[in-house]
Scaffold this active site. Sequence first.
Site, PDB file in Angstrom:
ATOM      1  N   GLY A  99      -3.860 -11.642  15.981  1.00 45.19           N
ATOM      2  CA  GLY A  99      -4.113 -12.839  16.429  1.00 45.19           C
ATOM      3  C   GLY A  99      -3.659 -14.070  15.946  1.00 45.19           C
TER       4      GLY A  99
ATOM      5  N   GLY B 254      -1.511  -9.337  27.002  1.00 46.31           N
ATOM      6  CA  GLY B 254      -0.726  -9.791  25.806  1.00 46.31           C
ATOM      7  C   GLY B 254      -1.131  -8.729  24.602  1.00 46.31           C
TER       8      GLY B 254
ATOM      9  N   VAL C  88       0.936  -6.818   6.818  1.00 40.55           N
ATOM     10  CA  VAL C  88      -0.163  -5.812   7.320  1.00 40.55           C
ATOM     11  C   VAL C  88      -1.326  -6.427   7.412  1.00 40.55           C
ATOM     12  CG1 VAL C  88      -0.905  -3.533   6.655  1.00 40.55           C
ATOM     13  CG2 VAL C  88       1.386  -4.103   5.922  1.00 40.55           C
TER      14      VAL C  88
ATOM     15  N   LYS D   6       3.819  -0.369   8.260  1.00 39.26           N
ATOM     16  CA  LYS D   6       2.905  -0.844   7.342  1.00 39.26           C
ATOM     17  C   LYS D   6       2.271  -0.031   6.347  1.00 39.26           C
ATOM     18  CE  LYS D   6       1.166  -3.696  11.323  1.00 39.26           C
ATOM     19  NZ  LYS D   6      -0.165  -3.905  12.283  1.00 39.26           N
TER      20      LYS D   6
ATOM     21  N   THR E  73       9.477 -14.288  12.056  1.00 32.69           N
ATOM     22  CA  THR E  73      10.293 -13.661  13.060  1.00 32.69           C
ATOM     23  C   THR E  73      10.035 -12.472  12.975  1.00 32.69           C
ATOM     24  OG1 THR E  73      12.272 -13.351  11.572  1.00 32.69           O
ATOM     25  CG2 THR E  73      12.099 -15.560  12.530  1.00 32.69           C
TER      26      THR E  73
ATOM     27  N   VAL F 186      13.137 -23.533  12.284  1.00 30.33           N
ATOM     28  CA  VAL F 186      14.467 -22.735  12.504  1.00 30.33           C
ATOM     29  C   VAL F 186      14.086 -21.671  13.782  1.00 30.33           C
ATOM     30  CG1 VAL F 186      16.092 -20.935  11.681  1.00 30.33           C
ATOM     31  CG2 VAL F 186      15.423 -22.898  10.076  1.00 30.33           C
TER      32      VAL F 186
ATOM     33  N   ALA G 159      -2.711  -8.876   9.291  1.00 31.65           N
ATOM     34  CA  ALA G 159      -2.718 -10.111   9.743  1.00 31.65           C
ATOM     35  C   ALA G 159      -3.268 -10.875   8.340  1.00 31.65           C
ATOM     36  CB  ALA G 159      -3.443 -10.450  10.771  1.00 31.65           C
TER      37      ALA G 159
END
Length: 816
Positions: free
Chosen positions: A784, A647, A592, A665, A538, A487, A594
Amino acid sequence: MTQSNSVEQLSSGKNQLAKHAIHVHKFGGSSLATTQCIERVVDIIRQNCQLNDLVVVSANGNTTDDLFTVYNLAIEKSDGLLLAIETLEKSQSALIGELLNPSSAARLIDVLAEDIRQLTAWLTEQPSQYHADMLAFGELWSARLLSAVLSEKVCPSYAIDARDFLVINNDKDCAVDNQQSSQKFQQNLQKGKLAVITGYITKNAQGETCTLGRNGSDYSATIIASLSGALNVTLWTDVDGIYSADPRIVPLARKLHRLPNGVAKELGRLGNPVLHAKTLQPLTNHSTHLHVASSFDPEISGTEIGKFGQIAKQELSVTSLNDLLLVKSTSLAGSFGEQASNEFSAICSDIQQGFIVIHQAQQKLVSQWLASHDTQVSFTPVSIIAIVGHSVVNQGNIQARFKRALKHTHVLHVVNSLSEHSIIAVLQQSCTGELLNNIHYDMTKDARHIGVVVSGLGNIGQRFLALLPAQLNRISVLENVHLVGLVTSKKALLNTDGIDVNQAMSLYERDAKPCDNTLLMSWLTNHPYDELIVVDITPSEHFSDLYNEFFKEGIHVIGANKWAASASTHRYNELVLTAAENKSVWLGSTTVGAGLPINFAINDLLKSGDKITEISGIFSGTLSWLFETYDGSVPFSTLLLNALSQGITEPDPREDLSGRDVQRKLLILARMAGFELSLDDIECENLVPESLQALSTTEFLAKSADLDNYFAEQLAVASAKQACIRYIAKFVVNEKGQLSAKVYLAALAKNDPFASLTPGDNIFLIKSHWYQDNPLIIRGPGAGRDVTAGGLHADLVTICQQLAGKKHQVKIKGLN
């Protein structure tokens, strides 16, 4: 609802009456048993039917049993016959009076009185001659009543006596004369009105009333679907679907959301308590789908029967039958044995060994049939237990597992069915509930199917999908996980039969269709899996607004999206409560840090009885990189633009410099630690001066040099103290239980744990009663695509481990 509004609802929408595909809705006796039940049925019809749909009904409640009772009293010439007939009339009159207005009720009670006079005459004169005609009253009364209620409350309706069109050869074979029945059926239909048709009853070619046997109304419904070319048949009953075993006996039976036609037919043949052997016969050459749903819980997705892909074909069921006979004779070998098997619809047979298995009630007929051969025959009481699934006869692993499961059971024979959809064990003893439970567990313990929908197909989403094939192959708890949805904000690829994980993105690019949240929720609400997990990758607040709807449907969420977890206190508490009430699991390890195990650490401390007093650290990979790298050798704006080009920052670096992401966070971690607070409770130092906050992104980047003096001054002040600058988040609970929380730019001594990180790393410090003097520190990459995708996969494994032990409550209102 007025009648005019109801008619409009029944014939409006995307479907104009002429274009609308026909649906058949069949309601069983338990669904029509009481005033409340019938009112529930009326609501189902109001919400699900169009005017050219067809409704098929059984007799109300126990009416057929009551008619059998009065018939037996008549045969016995019992003095209680007239009282039993009077009681029957009163119960029908009561239903009519409770459901209709006085004038409509009076008309229907007059018709009932005529029927009762006819019934009394038959039963007192020649009851055996009118047995079938007498039984037909149950369905007639039910159809007339429901039609009258619909006409009064919903839309124009009329009742059809199936004997006016449905012709069969005899009441043993019940084979339909399709040509004659189809022609008469069309003649009986009325335009602009909803037809309510009697189930169970029919006529033979001689015009005599016949019945289709117990539970024959299901057969009536599929016959009528065949005659009308209906797209769908829904059997509304008292259970919410077909289960992997009889749920009254096997509490761990799981709902089979989708069954291939052949498997369903075999289940009906071998004793499934909801499906019946003849039900599917009329649909053999049609694309009609059959649904089984509960009229007591109409919002719950039931079981669909039709043509499906590989996932549905993996389902296994266990069924059993007692009170059977093993018939052995030399005459039952070869072609004669095959003929006997067909003649008596044998449960199973082996023409090499010369035996068939039949119901005990057939013993006399089989004996007479074999008498002409003048050979010895033996009848041995037996039972059967069977594994039913798509083409199980051709799956060696299933056969081997079944035989292993039966190793402590006295098995006379193991027979492969001719359909190839069942393996049948013939047992010398009765099949007990204990045996059925044990075999069911051994055969279906790993069978739960979990659907996964991935929302968000950016860098991290694509990496998550790239890792998925290897994860599914090497982690056993993911064995029955299926990718079923991809989606994005505008398009979706949703496939009930699964999406090839090795080609996920290319299939999405080729086959995705426009999709909004309404269409997505419609699909998710009707998914055919034991469990469904939405992986939200998302950054969309709009998508996170769907979480409450997900949880209401029992859907689980893995969220990298921070919006829901950092929503207002009221909204957050509502989500947590809704998830708990519906047994939905909500994990968000990647919101929070990753893939860092900060969430796991907090959870473990709380579960073990510890109490957290402080959470602090550097939570932004972007700000970590900027302040670890910034040493004054180049202006801060030059460093910022360099990070943007790599980036490292958001497309608008002010998203990072504002501190809002760090603030969210910190809120998420504080809530996870068991504290109730909101964003407004956390002080946030915005590193973007007011003069730059309202500009467009392009204008801000053009004027980014305006940042340089501020950061140069902060660095100079810190350097003079042999310190460095870092952007810190800190949540503290003091000894009095007072909370303080802030995110801010701080000057730190160079030996501070937060002062020397690899650029881009996150660091988390936790103080608790157990970690007070020597805090717990977790440090590593805080961003990352690989670590974040890995964190999502860790959550997927965790959620599947939790679901492996989840027990579903079987909903049974009155399974007959």
